[in-house]
Design an enzyme around this catalytic site. Structure first.
Site, PDB file in Angstrom:
ATOM      1  N   GLU A 184       9.594  -3.302  13.370  1.00 16.58           N
ATOM      2  CA  GLU A 184       9.310  -2.114  12.482  1.00 16.58           C
ATOM      3  C   GLU A 184       8.121  -1.513  12.765  1.00 16.58           C
ATOM      4  OE1 GLU A 184       9.428  -1.302   7.461  1.00 16.58           O
ATOM      5  OE2 GLU A 184       8.152  -3.149   8.368  1.00 16.58           O
ATOM      6  N   PHE A 188       0.783  -1.219  -0.122  1.00 21.80           N
ATOM      7  CA  PHE A 188      -0.058  -0.210   0.154  1.00 21.80           C
ATOM      8  C   PHE A 188       0.930   1.217  -0.043  1.00 21.80           C
ATOM      9  CE2 PHE A 188       0.870  -0.246   4.622  1.00 21.80           C
ATOM     10  CZ  PHE A 188       1.003   1.181   4.735  1.00 21.80           C
ATOM     11  N   CYS A 202       9.583   1.600   3.441  1.00 23.93           N
ATOM     12  CA  CYS A 202      10.521   0.688   4.172  1.00 23.93           C
ATOM     13  C   CYS A 202      11.859   1.450   4.237  1.00 23.93           C
ATOM     14  CB  CYS A 202      10.544  -0.449   2.971  1.00 23.93           C
ATOM     15  SG  CYS A 202      11.200  -0.290   1.468  1.00 23.93           S
ATOM     16  N   SER A 216       5.648  -6.656   4.424  1.00 21.03           N
ATOM     17  CA  SER A 216       6.078  -7.036   5.678  1.00 21.03           C
ATOM     18  C   SER A 216       7.155  -8.375   5.553  1.00 21.03           C
ATOM     19  CB  SER A 216       5.089  -7.153   6.759  1.00 21.03           C
ATOM     20  OG  SER A 216       4.165  -8.497   6.673  1.00 21.03           O
ATOM     21  N   LYS A 261      -1.149  -7.622  -8.475  1.00 20.00           N
ATOM     22  CA  LYS A 261      -2.125  -7.642  -7.550  1.00 20.00           C
ATOM     23  C   LYS A 261      -1.681  -6.677  -6.521  1.00 20.00           C
ATOM     24  CE  LYS A 261      -2.866  -8.628  -3.656  1.00 20.00           C
ATOM     25  NZ  LYS A 261      -3.299  -7.607  -2.653  1.00 20.00           N
ATOM     26  N   GLU A 306      -5.227  -3.739  -1.610  1.00 20.03           N
ATOM     27  CA  GLU A 306      -6.582  -3.499  -1.753  1.00 20.03           C
ATOM     28  C   GLU A 306      -7.217  -2.307  -0.970  1.00 20.03           C
ATOM     29  OE1 GLU A 306      -6.455  -6.716   1.633  1.00 20.03           O
ATOM     30  OE2 GLU A 306      -5.275  -6.045  -0.501  1.00 20.03           O
ATOM     31  N   ARG A 307      -5.967  -1.426  -0.302  1.00 17.08           N
ATOM     32  CA  ARG A 307      -6.321  -0.538   0.269  1.00 17.08           C
ATOM     33  C   ARG A 307      -6.165   1.058  -0.317  1.00 17.08           C
ATOM     34  NH1 ARG A 307      -2.003  -1.392   5.708  1.00 17.08           N
ATOM     35  NH2 ARG A 307      -2.587  -3.510   6.087  1.00 17.08           N
TER      36      ARG A 307
END
Length: 497
Positions: A381, A147, A279, A224, A171, A174-175
């Site tokens: 994190e 996202f 990140c 993640s 893909k 979805e956020r």
């Protein structure tokens, strides 16, 4: 309500399941996104499989021309894309444009794909024997993207995969799914054949379908570390080539001779920009020596107080809201955890409220001091606008901190001492190093990739590493008879000649 559908050949035809897409600036649901399943993916892969051979047979110059036109179209639609991105992610418009631009730099690299696809050639490897190699596409690749960079990461993956002759399936998260769909539309407008770039939406069900599908040859993932590990293991178990980029806890080492004014300026952007949802953010600063730590802290506090948190369309804002209410609660939970563990909470960003946007997902900038390596909040994190100060007594102790951390994505050192910088860069156990550069993301013609739990797989993103990931090498050994009656000399393996 606005509906966000898949971008696939023949149209999606509706999905039984839907997911909410929020506006992080006010907390409202602004759209619903279709969530696909394995049956839908079968259709998508079938279309990709039908289209890919002709695209692979298209000469590299023509594929490059599509990349040139796509770049032009993205630049022409920059404002629309940036506003679309900000409305779903929450990052300010300037950050959204940077998100798109860093992705476009990889597209620029892909415009030179005829050159980078050149193979190797050896004449006379043996008596009358020549050996050469060629790079050929994997076939069908897929990218599972996060996202936090809904433009950059899809562009990093799709550009190289498509330019090298593959069909590609995105893909996205979805956020914030709208930008990848729009990018796929622009690819078609640029001349990319139908079926070569498709977008499917979904959750874990779609991820598993991608990892299990026998016709998808390679998968690239960013997210993640726990999910990256899962994606890597499941994909490899199914015979796929997989690169899976995970989380990070990047450190910024501040030597006593550093320009602290410049360091503070860099830290406020690197730690708090994009609400820390990067990140390659810099959430840990390591001043060397107590005097350095005290002077740095003294300068950081007013700089943090001067940061402006606002809606994503506020041109004066340094950063906007985080992506969802759930993520806001997670970050605030980490702030409480760090305080409970004994760190000194110098600036508390919880409870931040923006007038007129009280339901938005905002967190103020947060600063901790005297954080120690045994704290869970240091080990993990946080992925929010939180900066932790971890004090080091000397250079060796500062070098050890990022080197021993479970993550090894990026690290920076701030110093005027060339020897210290050179020593640090050579010895630190981290994949990407900045010297007086707070966010050391490599340029597009180099490669991006961390070490340890920040990356699973042997090949990095973009640059020549990306070309290697999305292609396979075929090596040809050839001999042509010289036309003499006896057919020439007997064949001798080149290494034996």
């Amino acid at each position: 309500m606005r509906q966000i559908d898949h971008h696939i050949v023949g149209g999606a035809g509706g999905s039984a399941r839907q997911g909410d897409v929020f506006d992080p600036n006010n907390g409202s649901v602004q759209a619903q996104v279709a969530l696909g399943d394995a049956a839908l993916l079968d259709r998508v892969v079938a279309a990709a499989k039908a289209a890919q051979p002709a695209w692979a047979a298209t000469n590299p110059q023509r594929r490059a021309r599509v990349m040139f036109e796509f770049k032009r179209l993205v630049e022409a639609n920059m404002d629309q894309l940036a506003h679309m991105l900000s409305s779903e992610h929450g990052k300010v418009i300037a950050d959204s444009k940077g998100d798109i631009q860093r992705g476009l730099e990889v597209i620029e690299f892909c415009c030179g794909i005829p050159h980078v696809l050149k193979g190797e050639y050896t004449q006379g490897a043996g008596p009358g024997i020549d050996v050469y190699s060629m790079r050929q596409p994997i076939g069908i690749g897929a990218g599972i993207t996060p996202f936090n960079f809904p433009a950059m990461i899809p562009l990093w993956m799709s550009g190289v995969a498509i330019a090298t002759g593959n069909a590609f399936i995105i893909k996205p998260s979805e956020r914030d799914p709208s930008v990848p769909v729009r990018l796929a539309e622009l690819f078609r407008e640029a001349g990319l054949p139908e079926g070569i770039c498709q977008v499917v939406h979904g959750d874990k069900e779609m991820v598993d379908a991608i990892l299990d599908h026998p016709d998808i040859g390679a998968v690239s993932f960013v997210g993640s570390s726990d999910i990256a590990h899962y994606v890597y293991n499941r994909g490899v178990a199914n015979g796929k080539r997989v690169q899976a980029m995970g989380g990070a806890k990047n450190h910024g080492i501040v030597m006593p001779d550093a320009d602290l004014d410049q360091v503070v300026n860099d830290l406020t952007g690197a730690a708090f920009g994009s609400a820390g949802e990067r990140c390659m953010a810099l959430p840990v600063v390591v001043p060397v020596g107590e005097d350095t730590a005290n002077r740095l802290r003294e300068k950081l506090i007013p700089a943090i107080a001067a940061l402006r948190v606002g809606v994503s369309t506020d041109a004066e804002a340094h950063y906007g809201p985080v992506v969802t209410q759930a993520h806001k609660e997670k970050v605030e939970g980490w702030i409480q955890k760090c305080a409970d563990e004994g760190a000194e909470l110098v600036v508390d960003g919880r409870g931040f409220s923006l007038q007129g946007h009280e339901k938005g997902f905002f967190i103020g900038p947060t600063l901790f001091d005297h954080v120690t390596t045994d704290m869970e909040s240091y080990k993990e994190e946080i992925f929010g606008p939180v900066l932790q100060i971890v004090r080091a007594a000397n250079f060796e102790e500062a070098l050890e901190l990022p080197s021993k951390h479970q993550y090894g994505n990026g690290v920076a050192i701030f110093t005027r001492n060339g020897h210290a910088a050179r020593e640090f860069a050579a010895r630190v156990n981290v994949g990407m190093v900045g010297i007086n550069v707070p966010i050391p993301v490599p340029v597009a013609y180099h490669s991006f990739g961390g070490w340890k739990r920040s990356a699973f797989g042997d090949t990095n993103q973009h640059g020549m590493e990306g070309v290697k990931f999305w292609t396979k090498v075929k090596t040809i050994t050839q001999r042509w008879p010289d036309g003499s009656p006896d057919g020439g000399n007997a064949f001798v393996i080149p290494t034996m000649g």
